[in-house]
Design a protein around this motif. Structure first.
Motif, PDB file in Angstrom:
ATOM      1  N   THR A  76     -24.984 -31.221  85.050  1.00 36.70           N
ATOM      2  CA  THR A  76     -26.397 -31.598  84.537  1.00 36.70           C
ATOM      3  C   THR A  76     -26.902 -30.432  83.766  1.00 36.70           C
ATOM      4  N   THR A  77     -27.292 -30.645  82.458  1.00 36.97           N
ATOM      5  CA  THR A  77     -28.303 -29.513  81.874  1.00 36.97           C
ATOM      6  C   THR A  77     -29.562 -30.359  81.471  1.00 36.97           C
ATOM      7  N   ALA A  78     -30.606 -29.498  81.112  1.00 36.22           N
ATOM      8  CA  ALA A  78     -31.842 -30.139  80.567  1.00 36.22           C
ATOM      9  C   ALA A  78     -31.605 -30.625  79.144  1.00 36.22           C
ATOM     10  N   THR A  79     -32.232 -31.646  79.021  1.00 37.58           N
ATOM     11  CA  THR A  79     -31.997 -32.064  77.549  1.00 37.58           C
ATOM     12  C   THR A  79     -33.494 -32.116  76.755  1.00 37.58           C
ATOM     13  N   ASP A  80     -34.470 -31.840  77.398  1.00 43.23           N
ATOM     14  CA  ASP A  80     -35.671 -31.988  76.944  1.00 43.23           C
ATOM     15  C   ASP A  80     -36.156 -30.743  75.862  1.00 43.23           C
ATOM     16  N   SER A  81     -35.137 -29.824  75.763  1.00 45.00           N
ATOM     17  CA  SER A  81     -35.489 -28.652  74.975  1.00 45.00           C
ATOM     18  C   SER A  81     -34.969 -28.659  73.593  1.00 45.00           C
ATOM     19  N   LYS A  82     -35.307 -28.030  72.807  1.00 43.12           N
ATOM     20  CA  LYS A  82     -34.789 -28.084  71.354  1.00 43.12           C
ATOM     21  C   LYS A  82     -33.921 -26.926  71.270  1.00 43.12           C
ATOM     22  N   THR A  83     -34.109 -25.882  72.276  1.00 39.05           N
ATOM     23  CA  THR A  83     -33.211 -24.709  72.163  1.00 39.05           C
ATOM     24  C   THR A  83     -32.014 -24.756  72.975  1.00 39.05           C
ATOM     25  N   MET A  84     -30.848 -25.054  72.661  1.00 37.33           N
ATOM     26  CA  MET A  84     -29.802 -25.232  73.446  1.00 37.33           C
ATOM     27  C   MET A  84     -28.804 -23.887  72.843  1.00 37.33           C
ATOM     28  N   MET A  85     -27.863 -23.422  73.983  1.00 41.71           N
ATOM     29  CA  MET A  85     -27.253 -22.311  73.569  1.00 41.71           C
ATOM     30  C   MET A  85     -25.866 -22.491  74.439  1.00 41.71           C
ATOM     31  N   ARG A  86     -24.651 -22.056  73.979  1.00 34.48           N
ATOM     32  CA  ARG A  86     -23.507 -21.864  74.641  1.00 34.48           C
ATOM     33  C   ARG A  86     -23.602 -21.044  76.017  1.00 34.48           C
ATOM     34  N   LEU A  87     -22.845 -21.704  77.062  1.00 29.03           N
ATOM     35  CA  LEU A  87     -23.359 -21.035  78.304  1.00 29.03           C
ATOM     36  C   LEU A  87     -22.632 -19.317  78.273  1.00 29.03           C
ATOM     37  N   GLN A  88     -21.388 -19.109  77.677  1.00 31.39           N
ATOM     38  CA  GLN A  88     -21.117 -17.715  77.505  1.00 31.39           C
ATOM     39  C   GLN A  88     -22.046 -16.890  76.496  1.00 31.39           C
ATOM     40  N   LYS A  89     -22.542 -17.375  75.697  1.00 28.54           N
ATOM     41  CA  LYS A  89     -23.372 -16.590  74.760  1.00 28.54           C
ATOM     42  C   LYS A  89     -24.686 -16.404  75.506  1.00 28.54           C
ATOM     43  N   TYR A  90     -25.320 -17.226  76.309  1.00 28.28           N
ATOM     44  CA  TYR A  90     -26.386 -16.936  77.067  1.00 28.28           C
ATOM     45  C   TYR A  90     -26.125 -15.828  78.273  1.00 28.28           C
ATOM     46  N   LEU A 141     -15.714 -24.057  78.906  1.00 31.30           N
ATOM     47  CA  LEU A 141     -16.270 -23.025  77.954  1.00 31.30           C
ATOM     48  C   LEU A 141     -17.251 -23.951  76.959  1.00 31.30           C
ATOM     49  N   GLY A 142     -17.192 -24.969  76.569  1.00 29.61           N
ATOM     50  CA  GLY A 142     -17.921 -25.605  75.569  1.00 29.61           C
ATOM     51  C   GLY A 142     -19.379 -26.081  76.199  1.00 29.61           C
ATOM     52  N   THR A 143     -19.593 -25.855  77.365  1.00 27.59           N
ATOM     53  CA  THR A 143     -20.953 -26.172  78.021  1.00 27.59           C
ATOM     54  C   THR A 143     -22.167 -25.415  77.358  1.00 27.59           C
ATOM     55  N   SER A 144     -23.145 -26.300  77.069  1.00 27.86           N
ATOM     56  CA  SER A 144     -24.254 -25.709  76.532  1.00 27.86           C
ATOM     57  C   SER A 144     -25.669 -25.981  77.369  1.00 27.86           C
ATOM     58  N   ILE A 145     -26.485 -24.968  77.285  1.00 27.63           N
ATOM     59  CA  ILE A 145     -27.647 -25.013  78.290  1.00 27.63           C
ATOM     60  C   ILE A 145     -28.870 -24.646  77.683  1.00 27.63           C
ATOM     61  N   SER A 146     -29.935 -25.011  78.273  1.00 31.64           N
ATOM     62  CA  SER A 146     -31.277 -24.738  77.816  1.00 31.64           C
ATOM     63  C   SER A 146     -31.781 -23.298  78.374  1.00 31.64           C
ATOM     64  N   PRO A 147     -32.110 -22.375  77.819  1.00 34.36           N
ATOM     65  CA  PRO A 147     -32.518 -21.158  78.472  1.00 34.36           C
ATOM     66  C   PRO A 147     -33.923 -21.323  79.165  1.00 34.36           C
ATOM     67  N   GLU A 148     -34.697 -22.136  78.656  1.00 35.56           N
ATOM     68  CA  GLU A 148     -36.023 -22.372  78.965  1.00 35.56           C
ATOM     69  C   GLU A 148     -35.850 -23.364  80.390  1.00 35.56           C
ATOM     70  N   SER A 149     -34.912 -24.135  80.532  1.00 34.81           N
ATOM     71  CA  SER A 149     -35.046 -25.252  81.449  1.00 34.81           C
ATOM     72  C   SER A 149     -33.932 -25.229  82.540  1.00 34.81           C
ATOM     73  N   ASP A 150     -32.806 -24.747  82.198  1.00 36.50           N
ATOM     74  CA  ASP A 150     -31.642 -24.779  82.964  1.00 36.50           C
ATOM     75  C   ASP A 150     -31.428 -23.207  84.080  1.00 36.50           C
ATOM     76  N   ARG A 151     -31.116 -23.455  85.147  1.00 42.13           N
ATOM     77  CA  ARG A 151     -31.118 -22.282  86.140  1.00 42.13           C
ATOM     78  C   ARG A 151     -29.337 -22.153  86.134  1.00 42.13           C
ATOM     79  N   VAL A 152     -29.289 -20.629  85.830  1.00 39.52           N
ATOM     80  CA  VAL A 152     -27.908 -20.346  85.579  1.00 39.52           C
ATOM     81  C   VAL A 152     -27.614 -19.296  86.454  1.00 39.52           C
ATOM     82  N   GLU A 153     -26.465 -19.317  87.464  1.00 45.25           N
ATOM     83  CA  GLU A 153     -26.264 -18.238  88.323  1.00 45.25           C
ATOM     84  C   GLU A 153     -24.764 -17.615  88.369  1.00 45.25           C
ATOM     85  N   VAL A 154     -24.685 -16.451  88.549  1.00 42.41           N
ATOM     86  CA  VAL A 154     -23.546 -15.946  88.529  1.00 42.41           C
ATOM     87  C   VAL A 154     -23.244 -15.162  89.878  1.00 42.41           C
ATOM     88  N   ASP A 155     -22.211 -15.699  90.495  1.00 42.09           N
ATOM     89  CA  ASP A 155     -21.908 -15.067  91.939  1.00 42.09           C
ATOM     90  C   ASP A 155     -22.756 -15.147  92.663  1.00 42.09           C
TER      91      ASP A 155
END
Length: 241
Positions: free
Chosen positions: A2-16, A47-61
């Protein structure tokens, strides 16, 4: 997933992840495929996943990552007598001893204990990878003072490339300065390279001061002093790729 859909700014996960300084984009893709990345608590392997930098919570390890806007970028004019490591097993002072900041930053590349000049400090892992990876060649310039006056023929050898024992250097930029001084520009980062280039001519370096890293220039920053980079300087460094 699940990712947020209420933001106009979406970005590929690896780019973020790369923007956050976690790793280069290619390395970030490997982390995703290995199942090391979670978005909103769920493991993501696409790899094609897009996220919202403003709304989504991304964790690495298991660690929440921050946006690039939170990164620190600094330049330091390192004096001689300091090493460019986080700590030293022999108790020698490090470049970080000169910086008073409430963040954990790291030197990008190295500058010899006996050398002085420009060092970049940051917590941006992606930029560090960009500036230190062998495939990304850009010029670094130094003021070099030798123990004797080098001849025009010897300077031509530096410009053409010299054998430093286990390696033949790429052609260097060399410009004669007053007295025994030179401006030398190289696009490689071999250990003590300029000193070894001069030694190949049966001479020695008496003073070595780094003046620039790509578009970043030391300018009139005093020895031992540091400052934050401007947004324009940061953008210029990131544009090197």
């Amino acid at each position: 997933m699940t990712t947020a859909t209420d933001s106009k700014t979406m970005m590929r996960l690896q780019k973020y992840m790369a923007h956050c300084g976690v790793a280069s984009r290619r390395s970030a893709e490997g982390m995703i495929l290995d199942g090391r990345v979670k978005v909103n608590g769920e493991v993501v392997r696409e790899l094609g996943t897009s996220i919202s930098p403003e709304s989504d919570r991304v964790e690495v390890d298991g660690t929440l990552i921050q946006t690039a806007a939170d990164h620190v970028y600094m330049m330091l004019n390192k004096p001689t007598g300091y090493i460019t490591s986080v700590k030293d097993n022999f108790g020698r002072p490090t470049a970080l001893d000169l910086v008073r900041i409430d963040r954990r930053v790291y030197p990008v590349g190295r500058l010899d204990y006996d050398s002085e000049g420009l060092i970049l400090l940051t917590d941006d892992g992606a930029l560090t990878h960009l500036l230190t990876h062998p495939s990304h060649e850009f010029e670094k310039r130094y003021y070099v003072e030798t123990d004797r006056l080098l001849t025009d023929t010897e300077l031509a050898k530096l410009r053409d490339g010299v054998d430093i024992g286990d390696y033949v250097t790429q052609p260097a930029f060399v410009e004669r300065q007053k007295g025994k001084g030179l401006i030398v520009g190289i696009r490689e980062g071999k250990n003590r390279q300029i000193r070894r280039m001069v030694e190949a001519l049966s001479a020695n370096v008496k003073r070595l001061r780094r003046l620039s890293i790509g578009p970043l220039e030391l300018g009139d920053l005093k020895s031992g002093a540091w400052r934050h980079l401007t947004p324009e300087e940061v953008a210029a460094l990131k544009a090197l790729q």
